[in-house]
Structure formats: structure tokens, C-alpha cells
Design a protein around this motif. Structure first.
Motif, mmCIF file in Angstrom:
data_model
loop_
_atom_site.group_PDB
_atom_site.id
_atom_site.type_symbol
_atom_site.label_atom_id
_atom_site.label_comp_id
_atom_site.label_asym_id
_atom_site.label_seq_id
_atom_site.Cartn_x
_atom_site.Cartn_y
_atom_site.Cartn_z
ATOM 1 N N GLN A 239 7.747 11.555 10.960
ATOM 2 C CA GLN A 239 7.294 10.260 11.482
ATOM 3 C C GLN A 239 5.888 9.984 10.969
ATOM 4 N N LEU A 240 5.727 8.828 10.367
ATOM 5 C CA LEU A 240 4.480 8.519 9.667
ATOM 6 C C LEU A 240 3.252 8.650 10.560
ATOM 7 N N SER A 241 3.275 7.996 11.720
ATOM 8 C CA SER A 241 2.077 7.998 12.559
ATOM 9 C C SER A 241 1.701 9.416 12.990
ATOM 10 N N LYS A 242 2.682 10.230 13.359
ATOM 11 C CA LYS A 242 2.389 11.595 13.795
ATOM 12 C C LYS A 242 1.792 12.431 12.672
ATOM 13 N N LYS A 243 2.365 12.303 11.474
ATOM 14 C CA LYS A 243 1.880 13.103 10.348
ATOM 15 C C LYS A 243 0.463 12.691 9.954
ATOM 16 N N VAL A 244 0.205 11.390 9.984
ATOM 17 C CA VAL A 244 -1.136 10.906 9.623
ATOM 18 C C VAL A 244 -2.151 11.321 10.681
ATOM 19 N N LEU A 245 -1.780 11.194 11.962
ATOM 20 C CA LEU A 245 -2.676 11.602 13.040
ATOM 21 C C LEU A 245 -3.008 13.096 12.960
ATOM 22 N N LYS A 246 -1.988 13.892 12.669
ATOM 23 C CA LYS A 246 -2.204 15.337 12.567
ATOM 24 C C LYS A 246 -3.137 15.665 11.410
ATOM 25 N N LEU A 247 -2.920 15.020 10.276
ATOM 26 C CA LEU A 247 -3.790 15.246 9.120
ATOM 27 C C LEU A 247 -5.218 14.814 9.419
ATOM 28 N N ALA A 248 -5.357 13.660 10.074
ATOM 29 C CA ALA A 248 -6.690 13.154 10.415
ATOM 30 C C ALA A 248 -7.417 14.118 11.339
ATOM 31 N N ASN A 249 -6.668 14.700 12.272
ATOM 32 C CA ASN A 249 -7.258 15.644 13.214
ATOM 33 C C ASN A 249 -7.637 16.954 12.520
ATOM 34 N N GLU A 250 -6.737 17.466 11.678
ATOM 35 C CA GLU A 250 -6.985 18.733 10.991
ATOM 36 C C GLU A 250 -8.170 18.633 10.033
ATOM 37 N N LYS A 251 -8.271 17.508 9.345
ATOM 38 C CA LYS A 251 -9.306 17.353 8.318
ATOM 39 C C LYS A 251 -10.571 16.676 8.836
ATOM 40 N N SER A 252 -10.542 16.265 10.106
ATOM 41 C CA SER A 252 -11.693 15.607 10.724
ATOM 42 C C SER A 252 -12.148 14.406 9.890
ATOM 43 N N VAL A 253 -11.212 13.509 9.611
ATOM 44 C CA VAL A 253 -11.525 12.361 8.761
ATOM 45 C C VAL A 253 -12.263 11.288 9.555
ATOM 46 N N ASP A 254 -12.917 10.418 8.824
ATOM 47 C CA ASP A 254 -13.737 9.372 9.427
ATOM 48 C C ASP A 254 -13.051 8.013 9.450
ATOM 49 N N MET A 255 -12.080 7.813 8.559
ATOM 50 C CA MET A 255 -11.402 6.521 8.504
ATOM 51 C C MET A 255 -10.002 6.685 7.929
ATOM 52 N N ILE A 256 -9.066 5.885 8.463
ATOM 53 C CA ILE A 256 -7.701 5.810 7.944
ATOM 54 C C ILE A 256 -7.484 4.407 7.401
ATOM 55 N N LEU A 257 -6.918 4.304 6.196
ATOM 56 C CA LEU A 257 -6.578 3.017 5.593
ATOM 57 C C LEU A 257 -5.063 2.849 5.594
ATOM 58 N N VAL A 258 -4.605 1.710 6.116
ATOM 59 C CA VAL A 258 -3.179 1.405 6.111
ATOM 60 C C VAL A 258 -2.978 -0.032 5.638
ATOM 61 N N GLY A 259 -1.749 -0.330 5.206
ATOM 62 C CA GLY A 259 -1.440 -1.667 4.717
ATOM 63 C C GLY A 259 -0.806 -2.540 5.779
ATOM 64 N N ARG A 260 -0.989 -3.851 5.615
ATOM 65 C CA ARG A 260 -0.351 -4.855 6.484
ATOM 66 C C ARG A 260 0.459 -5.770 5.577
ATOM 67 N N LYS A 261 1.791 -5.635 5.644
ATOM 68 C CA LYS A 261 2.663 -6.347 4.718
ATOM 69 C C LYS A 261 3.193 -7.651 5.313
ATOM 70 N N THR A 262 3.411 -8.626 4.425
ATOM 71 C CA THR A 262 4.067 -9.863 4.834
ATOM 72 C C THR A 262 5.269 -10.162 3.942
ATOM 73 N N SER A 263 5.135 -9.921 2.644
ATOM 74 C CA SER A 263 6.245 -10.213 1.728
ATOM 75 C C SER A 263 6.714 -8.998 0.943
ATOM 76 N N ILE A 264 5.862 -7.988 0.826
ATOM 77 C CA ILE A 264 6.249 -6.790 0.078
ATOM 78 C C ILE A 264 7.311 -6.024 0.864
ATOM 79 N N PRO A 265 8.384 -5.579 0.192
ATOM 80 C CA PRO A 265 9.433 -4.816 0.890
ATOM 81 C C PRO A 265 8.890 -3.514 1.478
ATOM 82 N N GLY A 266 9.512 -3.073 2.541
ATOM 83 C CA GLY A 266 9.104 -1.816 3.173
ATOM 84 C C GLY A 266 8.600 -2.061 4.576
#
Length: 307
Positions: free
Chosen positions: A94-121
Motif C-alpha cells: 500500500q503506497l501510503s504505508k510504504k511511504v510513511l514507513k520510509l519517511a519515518n525510517e529515514k527521518s525525511v523532511d518533506m514528501i512530494l506527491v502528484g495531483r492528477k487531473t488528466s494523466i492516467p493512474g
């Protein structure tokens, strides 16, 4: 506010990736970031055991291929002059869980994600990340350009609004004062105004003056670092301040909207505020930065990841 030294960039093999990589380079340059984790999460790698027995290197080869595809996008869209260490991470689940876990393990400062309107996915679950990440989240619409000439900071004069404005000030300071900060307060005329004997127009002026007084009190608590902040007062005519914020952002051609996550303690960490929630849902034109002081969700993140 803290420095953005470590960044996670969520890629998904669509055209959105090019935009996110360009934004990552822009942020890394302005913050002298040290590390970027380019991340791709595969939803399901369910391969029958007999197939894996026959082809034992199948998953490893798939992961390696995915990393090579990510590296190609980064090579084509990331500033080669930036000295930033990059790691390519491919996970299953699950994307959110994997990203949250990585952010926690690596002590990151910012997460970048996309907001789609026409691109598939399907993109990423921005609201889950905004609620649960222990760092700031930048939501980038497709085709957005990485620039910060105009910054819109919606404010209700609360502590989390203070966090957002301080972030805008720091960004402007790093940009040598070249960014313009607009601090917007959306005020409304209460439905019972007529009980006061005042007309709608008269009570509207009373609410405006009240907002102006509260802004002066609010701004006195903040070190503006001699950067000029332009207050902006918007009367809410339709009982929906989020619409007013989005309309104003588009009207002034804002390059980014910055809001503060409401949860400031472990007990309230999952609450980012109703306005922030709806901005994430409705805004698909302007990059949106949800700020959270680093580590505010520490202590509950392990529990969240088990849910």
C-alpha cells in the motif's frame, strides 16, 4: 522552521514523474538538500509460487527494471549540477504505508506527491499522507512549474497558521526576498447579524475591522525578518472559505499555497484541519504545501503503520 535536507519523491511511471523530479531539483537547490529518495510502490507482486520456482530472479529483475526506468526520468529532468545523493527505492504494498514507513525510517523532511487531473493512474493518497506523515507534504498538480514568485498563506490567525506563514517567510528569505507573500483571511457575516440592528453592509464592515485587528495581533507574534507581508481579507459569500481560497490563488496567479497541519501534539496528530482536508480534495491547479514541524507524529507512527 527546519531545513529540508532529506526528501521523498513518489514516482509512478506516468508523465507526472517529470514534473515531480523538476520540483525536487528546485527544492533541493533552494535548501541545499543532501538526500533524495525517489520511490515507486508496486501495488501487488502476487506471482504464483510455481512460477517463482521456475524463474527465481523474476521479482529481482522486475525491481531492477523499475529502478532503471526511474533513473532515466531523473537523469532527463534533474539538474545535473546539483550535488545531491539519490537513492531509488522500489517497494510492494500500500503506497501510503510504504511511504510513511520510509519517511519515518529515514527521518525525511518533506514528501512530494502528484495531483492528477488528466494523466492516467490513481496517483497517491494525499490526505492519508497529510494526516499521518511526521514531516511536511508538497502536493504538486500536473503541469505545475517550480517557481515561488507569489505565495498564498490562508490564515485564521491560529498557531498552525503561524507555522505556515513562518514557512513562507523562510522560503522568501532563501529566495533573497524576491517572493511576494499574501496572507489571506476569509471572514464571514454571521447569519444572526440582523438581531444587532445593523444592516448586512454595516455588520460586514464590523467583521472586516475585527479581522484587521486580529491580523495585527497575529503578525506581531511572528518574526517577519523584515519581509513585507501583504494582508488580504476576503468576505465569504457562500459559506465555503475553501472555494474563496482556491479562487484567490488562481486570480493572483499564486505559485504555491501554504497551510499548516492542525495536529500539533501526539494526541491531535491525525487532524490536519477541515480547511486543509478540503483544500487537498478540491485544489488541482496550484501546488499545496502542508507544513508540519518535523517529528510531530513521532510516537504514534509505528502504531499507524500497523493499522
Amino acid at each position: 522552521m527546519y531545513q529540508i535536507k532529506k526528501i521523498i519523491v513518489c514516482l509512478d511511471q506516468t508523465e507526472m514523474d517529470k514534473t515531480l523530479v523538476k520540483f525536487a531539483a528546485f527544492i533541493a537547490k533552494g535548501n541545499q538538500s543532501k538526500k533524495i529518495y525517489f520511490t515507486n510502490v508496486i501495488r501487488n507482486l502476487a506471482i504464483p509460487k510455481d512460477i517463482l520456482a521456475e524463474f527465481p530472479n523474476l521479482i529481482r529483475n522486475m525491481v531492477e527494471e523499475r529502478k532503471n526506468q526511474m533513473k532515466q526520468v531523473v537523469e532527463e529532468n534533474f539538474d545535473p549540477d546539483l550535488k545531491v545523493s539519490s537513492t531509488f527505492v522500489v517497494k510492494e504494498g500500500q503506497l501510503s504505508k510504504k511511504v510513511l514507513k520510509l519517511a519515518n525510517e529515514k527521518s525525511v523532511d518533506m514528501i512530494l506527491v502528484g495531483r492528477k487531473t488528466s494523466i492516467p493512474g490513481s496517483g497517491v493518497v494525499s490526505q492519508r499522507l497529510a494526516r499521518r506523515a511526521s514531516c511536511s507534504l508538497l502536493i504538486v498538480p500536473e503541469n505545475a512549474k517550480p517557481k515561488i514568485k507569489k505565495i498564498l498563506v490562508p490564515s485564521d490567525f491560529s498557531d498552525y497558521s503561524k507555522d505556515a506563514l513562518e514557512e513562507a517567510i523562510e522560503i522568501t528569505e532563501k529566495n533573497e526576498g524576491k517572493s511576494e507573500i499574501i496572507c489571506q483571511n476569509v471572514y464571514a457575516v454571521p447569519s444572526g447579524y440582523h438581531f444587532t440592528g445593523k444592516s448586512y453592509e454595516e455588520f460586514s464592515q464590523i467583521m472586516l475591522k475585527n479581522a484587521e485587528v486580529n491580523y495585527k495581533k497575529f503578525i506581531r507574534k511572528i518574526d517577519t525578518k523584515a519581509i513585507k507581508i501583504q494582508p488580504l481579507y476576503t468576505k465569504d459569500e457562500d459559506d465555503d472559505p475553501v472555494v474563496d481560497i482556491i479562487q484567490k490563488a488562481q486570480e493572483i496567479k499564486a505559485d504555491i499555497i501554504i497551510i499548516g497541519a492542525k495536529g500539533r501534539t501526539a494526541a491531535t496528530a491525525l487532524f490536519i484541519g477541515s480547511m486543509a482536508e478540503r483544500l487537498i480534495q478540491m485544489n488541482d491547479k496550484v501546488p499545496l504545501l502542508v507544513t508540519r514541524p518535523k517529528g510531530k507524529n513521532a510516537g504514534i507512527i509505528e502504531y499507524i503503520l500497523e493499522i
